[in-house]
Design a protein around this motif. Structure first.
Motif, PDB file in Angstrom:
ATOM      1  N   THR A  20       1.250  20.376  19.397  1.00  0.00           N
ATOM      2  CA  THR A  20       2.064  20.035  18.457  1.00  0.00           C
ATOM      3  C   THR A  20       2.621  18.647  18.590  1.00  0.00           C
ATOM      4  N   ARG A  21       3.165  18.203  19.697  1.00  0.00           N
ATOM      5  CA  ARG A  21       3.597  16.999  19.922  1.00  0.00           C
ATOM      6  C   ARG A  21       2.296  16.070  19.497  1.00  0.00           C
ATOM      7  N   SER A  22       1.117  16.114  20.087  1.00  0.00           N
ATOM      8  CA  SER A  22       0.205  15.292  19.789  1.00  0.00           C
ATOM      9  C   SER A  22      -0.002  15.132  18.330  1.00  0.00           C
ATOM     10  N   CYS A  23       0.120  16.142  17.713  1.00  0.00           N
ATOM     11  CA  CYS A  23      -0.391  16.029  16.180  1.00  0.00           C
ATOM     12  C   CYS A  23       0.841  15.212  15.558  1.00  0.00           C
ATOM     13  N   HIS A  24       1.898  15.243  15.878  1.00  0.00           N
ATOM     14  CA  HIS A  24       3.194  14.637  15.264  1.00  0.00           C
ATOM     15  C   HIS A  24       2.831  13.238  15.769  1.00  0.00           C
ATOM     16  N   ILE A  25       2.387  12.776  16.938  1.00  0.00           N
ATOM     17  CA  ILE A  25       2.267  11.411  17.268  1.00  0.00           C
ATOM     18  C   ILE A  25       1.077  10.793  16.687  1.00  0.00           C
ATOM     19  N   MET A  26      -0.164  11.619  16.342  1.00  0.00           N
ATOM     20  CA  MET A  26      -1.071  11.052  15.638  1.00  0.00           C
ATOM     21  C   MET A  26      -0.800  10.595  14.350  1.00  0.00           C
ATOM     22  N   TYR A  27       0.056  11.724  13.495  1.00  0.00           N
ATOM     23  CA  TYR A  27       0.516  11.375  12.390  1.00  0.00           C
ATOM     24  C   TYR A  27       1.523  10.318  12.203  1.00  0.00           C
ATOM     25  N   MET A  28       2.405  10.038  13.331  1.00  0.00           N
ATOM     26  CA  MET A  28       3.231   8.842  13.399  1.00  0.00           C
ATOM     27  C   MET A  28       2.268   7.598  13.360  1.00  0.00           C
ATOM     28  N   TRP A  29       1.017   7.576  14.107  1.00  0.00           N
ATOM     29  CA  TRP A  29       0.043   6.522  14.459  1.00  0.00           C
ATOM     30  C   TRP A  29      -0.462   6.129  13.204  1.00  0.00           C
ATOM     31  N   TYR A  30      -0.840   7.092  12.214  1.00  0.00           N
ATOM     32  CA  TYR A  30      -1.514   7.008  10.999  1.00  0.00           C
ATOM     33  C   TYR A  30      -0.552   6.195   9.951  1.00  0.00           C
ATOM     34  N   LEU A  31       0.908   6.642  10.032  1.00  0.00           N
ATOM     35  CA  LEU A  31       2.036   6.002   9.129  1.00  0.00           C
ATOM     36  C   LEU A  31       2.084   4.540   9.408  1.00  0.00           C
ATOM     37  N   LEU A  32       2.074   3.954  10.809  1.00  0.00           N
ATOM     38  CA  LEU A  32       2.203   2.679  11.398  1.00  0.00           C
ATOM     39  C   LEU A  32       1.176   1.918  10.944  1.00  0.00           C
ATOM     40  N   ALA A  33       0.037   2.711  11.308  1.00  0.00           N
ATOM     41  CA  ALA A  33      -1.542   1.705  10.619  1.00  0.00           C
ATOM     42  C   ALA A  33      -1.418   1.499   9.453  1.00  0.00           C
ATOM     43  N   LEU A  34      -0.914   2.552   8.392  1.00  0.00           N
ATOM     44  CA  LEU A  34      -0.946   2.143   7.161  1.00  0.00           C
ATOM     45  C   LEU A  34       0.098   0.961   6.626  1.00  0.00           C
ATOM     46  N   HIS A  35       1.263   0.934   7.514  1.00  0.00           N
ATOM     47  CA  HIS A  35       2.101  -0.099   7.178  1.00  0.00           C
ATOM     48  C   HIS A  35       1.777  -1.505   7.824  1.00  0.00           C
ATOM     49  N   GLY A  36       0.883  -1.379   8.651  1.00  0.00           N
ATOM     50  CA  GLY A  36       0.175  -2.536   9.453  1.00  0.00           C
ATOM     51  C   GLY A  36      -0.856  -3.240   8.749  1.00  0.00           C
ATOM     52  N   LEU A  37      -1.344  -2.816   7.676  1.00  0.00           N
ATOM     53  CA  LEU A  37      -2.314  -3.445   6.869  1.00  0.00           C
ATOM     54  C   LEU A  37      -2.089  -4.730   6.297  1.00  0.00           C
ATOM     55  N   LYS A  38      -2.950  -5.735   6.341  1.00  0.00           N
ATOM     56  CA  LYS A  38      -2.533  -7.121   5.988  1.00  0.00           C
ATOM     57  C   LYS A  38      -2.901  -7.447   4.452  1.00  0.00           C
ATOM     58  N   TYR A  39      -2.572  -8.319   4.043  1.00  0.00           N
ATOM     59  CA  TYR A  39      -2.957  -8.641   2.558  1.00  0.00           C
ATOM     60  C   TYR A  39      -4.291  -8.590   2.299  1.00  0.00           C
ATOM     61  N   SER A  40      -4.876  -9.210   3.264  1.00  0.00           N
ATOM     62  CA  SER A  40      -6.435  -9.186   3.157  1.00  0.00           C
ATOM     63  C   SER A  40      -7.283  -7.810   2.943  1.00  0.00           C
ATOM     64  N   ASP A  41      -6.771  -6.913   3.782  1.00  0.00           N
ATOM     65  CA  ASP A  41      -6.864  -5.587   3.705  1.00  0.00           C
ATOM     66  C   ASP A  41      -6.946  -5.091   2.688  1.00  0.00           C
ATOM     67  N   TRP A  42      -5.825  -5.197   1.914  1.00  0.00           N
ATOM     68  CA  TRP A  42      -5.697  -4.491   0.665  1.00  0.00           C
ATOM     69  C   TRP A  42      -6.513  -4.886  -0.297  1.00  0.00           C
ATOM     70  N   ARG A  43      -7.324  -5.964  -0.259  1.00  0.00           N
ATOM     71  CA  ARG A  43      -8.338  -6.363  -1.225  1.00  0.00           C
ATOM     72  C   ARG A  43      -9.778  -5.682  -0.933  1.00  0.00           C
ATOM     73  N   LYS A  44      -9.852  -5.127   0.054  1.00  0.00           N
ATOM     74  CA  LYS A  44     -10.975  -4.500   0.231  1.00  0.00           C
ATOM     75  C   LYS A  44     -11.097  -3.079  -0.365  1.00  0.00           C
ATOM     76  N   ARG A  45     -12.385  -2.748  -0.729  1.00  0.00           N
ATOM     77  CA  ARG A  45     -12.780  -1.318  -1.322  1.00  0.00           C
ATOM     78  C   ARG A  45     -12.146  -0.276  -0.515  1.00  0.00           C
ATOM     79  N   ASP A  46     -12.478  -0.380   0.693  1.00  0.00           N
ATOM     80  CA  ASP A  46     -12.378   0.782   2.024  1.00  0.00           C
ATOM     81  C   ASP A  46     -11.245   0.219   2.746  1.00  0.00           C
ATOM     82  N   LEU A  47      -9.858   0.598   2.802  1.00  0.00           N
ATOM     83  CA  LEU A  47      -9.145   0.043   3.512  1.00  0.00           C
ATOM     84  C   LEU A  47      -9.633   0.429   5.301  1.00  0.00           C
ATOM     85  N   PRO A  48      -9.146  -0.704   6.021  1.00  0.00           N
ATOM     86  CA  PRO A  48      -9.458  -0.417   7.489  1.00  0.00           C
ATOM     87  C   PRO A  48      -8.461   0.421   8.009  1.00  0.00           C
ATOM     88  N   LEU A  49      -8.241   1.680   7.857  1.00  0.00           N
ATOM     89  CA  LEU A  49      -7.400   2.587   8.611  1.00  0.00           C
ATOM     90  C   LEU A  49      -8.054   3.167   9.708  1.00  0.00           C
TER      91      LEU A  49
END
Length: 409
Positions: free
Chosen positions: A261-290
């Motif tokens: 359960t804790r591992s699932c929560h941490i992985m979801y937190m990691w996905y949230l942090l990765a989405l926030h960390g996308l740069k301006y150049s990443d948003w111009r791509k068709r497939d976001l580098p998640l």
């Protein structure tokens, strides 16, 4: 036995000696049926003094069900017209003489008319539209490039305005549908219960992670369940995961179910942090580098909650400032849930790379108090900041919560 070779003599016939010149014609939608013989019309430019325009020709064809138009100039003309010279030879088998004529190649394209749409007469056209028609038919290459560039810019501008309108409409919607007594329906912070008697009942993990998303996380969270000290050390060296995630993985419970359960929560937190960390150049791509391996269901849920469509034609997405604030609030609340509602903000600030003032404002926006104290001198006497969720929950006024807040980066 091979047939004997025949001698053929060629005779070039100048255009001025030809009354009806032969033409090369092809239809873009395939061959016409024999019972659908078209009637042709052939038009020549009347500007015989202009070297660039006197060779321009327009060929029209009309059948019972369709009309076709072909030109030997302009964007719809075959590309070879400007680079090649087409000629047709007509052989007289009796005399062995072949007459060679200059010709033009036409690609006939169907013209579709909407019966329900009122056609514009020439008198209804604007000055700019009339001028564009003249440029398209008789203008030089420079004028045509300028016209095409202006029309492309106009289309892009209209598409951008449409996309922005859709984005604003999407942002103004409140996607959360809260259940339960007396819950605040604010769309920036996660679903919460103001009257909860315990911190864990204010923000429930089920309101952030649906059962379907939680099941999808189990498949990818196994990497944290089986993580060893050597794995964590290697991840830290490679910079694979954020500081907060690595610190949480290092303190996993021994119980197998609680560990998953804790591992699932941490992985979801990691996905949230990765989405926030996308740069301006990443948003111009068709497939976001998640992160690689992110379950499709999780990706759809995150993009649906924190992004909007920016370019429907190219499937690009964007994150307006309001949705970025919303994502930051969800990150803080998810961190509170993982750390039993006593969140160390130092690691979060390093991962988010945002200004301290903005972090403090958002932390108080989700109802937390912030306690600061001097750290140990062995760690450069860094000020440790701890976010604690008090009971009863008291949220700032929803209209002044973000007033005057500078958007730190």
């Amino acid at each position: 036995m091979a047939s004997p070779k025949k001698k053929v003599t060629l005779e070039y016939v100048p255009p001025e000696n030809v009354s009806n010149e032969p033409l090369l014609v092809q239809f873009t939608n395939g061959r016409l049926k024999p019972d659908n013989t078209p009637n042709f019309g052939y038009f020549k430019s009347t500007e015989s003094d202009d070297v660039r325009k006197r060779h321009r020709r327009v060929l029209v064809a009309e059948t019972k069900r369709m009309q076709y138009v072909g030109r030997n100039f302009g964007p719809s003309a075959p590309r070879g017209n400007s680079l090649c010279k087409y000629m047709v030879g007509v052989l007289d088998k009796n005399t062995g003489k072949m007459r060679v004529y200059d010709t033009n190649s036409f690609t006939m394209r169907p013209v579709v008319h909407d019966k329900n749409e009122k056609q514009k007469d020439e008198v209804d056209l604007t000055y700019q539209e009339k001028n564009d028609r003249l440029v398209d038919a008789f203008g030089g290459a420079k004028k045509k490039r300028a016209m095409e560039s202006r029309l492309r810019d106009k289309v892009k501008r209209e598409a951008l305005e449409t996309a922005m309108g859709a984005a604003v409409e999407d942002v103004m919607k409140t996607p959360e549908k809260l259940t339960g007594p007396e819950m605040d329906t604010d769309s920036t912070i996660p679903p919460h219960d103001k009257n909860a008697a315990k911190p864990e009942d204010v923000y429930r993990v089920e309101s952030l992670i649906s059962p379907e998303v939680f099941e999808a996380l189990k498949d990818v969270a196994g990497v944290f369940v089986k993580a060893t000290k050597e794995d964590i050390s290697q991840w830290r060296t490679e910079g694979r995961y954020s500081t907060f995630v690595l610190r949480q993985v290092a303190t996993m419970p021994l119980d197998e179910e609680a560990r998953l359960t804790r591992s699932c929560h941490i992985m979801y937190m990691w996905y949230l942090l990765a989405l926030h960390g996308l740069k301006y150049s990443d948003w111009r791509k068709r497939d976001l580098p998640l992160p690689e391996g992110m379950p499709l269901l999780v990706k759809q849920q995150l993009l649906g909650a924190f992004t909007v469509k920016a370019d429907a034609a190219r499937s690009r997405r964007a994150m307006p400032p309001r949705l970025k604030d919303k994502l930051l609030c969800y990150i803080l609340v998810m961190g509170l849930i993982i750390e039993k509602f006593k969140l160390n903000l130092n690691d979060i600030q390093k991962d988010l790379k945002i200004a301290l003032k903005k972090l403090m404002t958002l932390t108080r926006a989700v109802g937390c108090d912030v306690h600061s104290k001097k750290g140990d001198r062995s760690v450069d006497n860094e000020v440790q900041r701890m976010a604690v969720l008090p009971i009863p929950l008291k949220l700032p006024d929803q209209f002044s919560r973000f007033k005057g807040m500078k958007r730190g980066r």
